[in-house]
Scaffold this motif. Structure first.
Motif, short mmCIF file in Angstrom:
data_model
loop_
_atom_site.label_atom_id
_atom_site.label_comp_id
_atom_site.label_asym_id
_atom_site.label_seq_id
_atom_site.Cartn_x
_atom_site.Cartn_y
_atom_site.Cartn_z
N LEU A 89 56.51 16.40 61.46
CA LEU A 89 55.23 16.10 61.36
C LEU A 89 54.44 16.16 60.16
N GLU A 90 54.85 16.53 59.05
CA GLU A 90 54.29 16.46 57.81
C GLU A 90 54.88 15.10 57.00
N GLY A 91 55.62 14.32 57.92
CA GLY A 91 56.08 13.09 57.01
C GLY A 91 57.48 13.06 56.62
N TRP A 92 58.14 14.08 56.73
CA TRP A 92 59.53 14.08 56.48
C TRP A 92 60.32 13.34 57.01
N LYS A 93 61.16 12.33 56.40
CA LYS A 93 62.31 11.56 57.09
C LYS A 93 63.66 11.96 56.77
N ASP A 94 64.59 12.10 57.65
CA ASP A 94 66.01 12.61 57.58
C ASP A 94 66.66 11.20 57.26
N GLY A 95 67.08 11.25 55.87
CA GLY A 95 68.04 10.13 55.44
C GLY A 95 67.13 9.48 54.48
#
Length: 67
Positions: free
Chosen positions: A61-67
């Motif tokens: 939700l805070e904008g983190w993306k896995d990868g």
């Protein structure tokens, strides 16, 4: 389109071995290592231990993306 199934469990290593044994590895979701670090930092500062799912959802939700 395939639907992704995420199974969040606190005992990740045991869940991994169970998934291998039961041939359900494709359904197992192992959170990124950053999720564990963030959870540890939050727990150290607040004394509250949130679930891995809660932390990962908050990070996304805070904008983190896995990868």
């Amino acid at each position: 389109m395939r639907k992704e199934v995420k199974l969040y469990k606190e005992r990740v290593l045991e869940s991994f071995y169970d998934a291998i044994t039961n041939k359900t590895l494709k359904y197992l979701h192992v959170p990124h290592s950053k999720v564990f670090y963030v959870r540890a930092a939050i727990e150290k500062r607040t004394g509250i231990r949130y679930s891995l799912e809660h932390i990962e959802n908050a990070m996304v939700l805070e904008g983190w993306k896995d990868g």
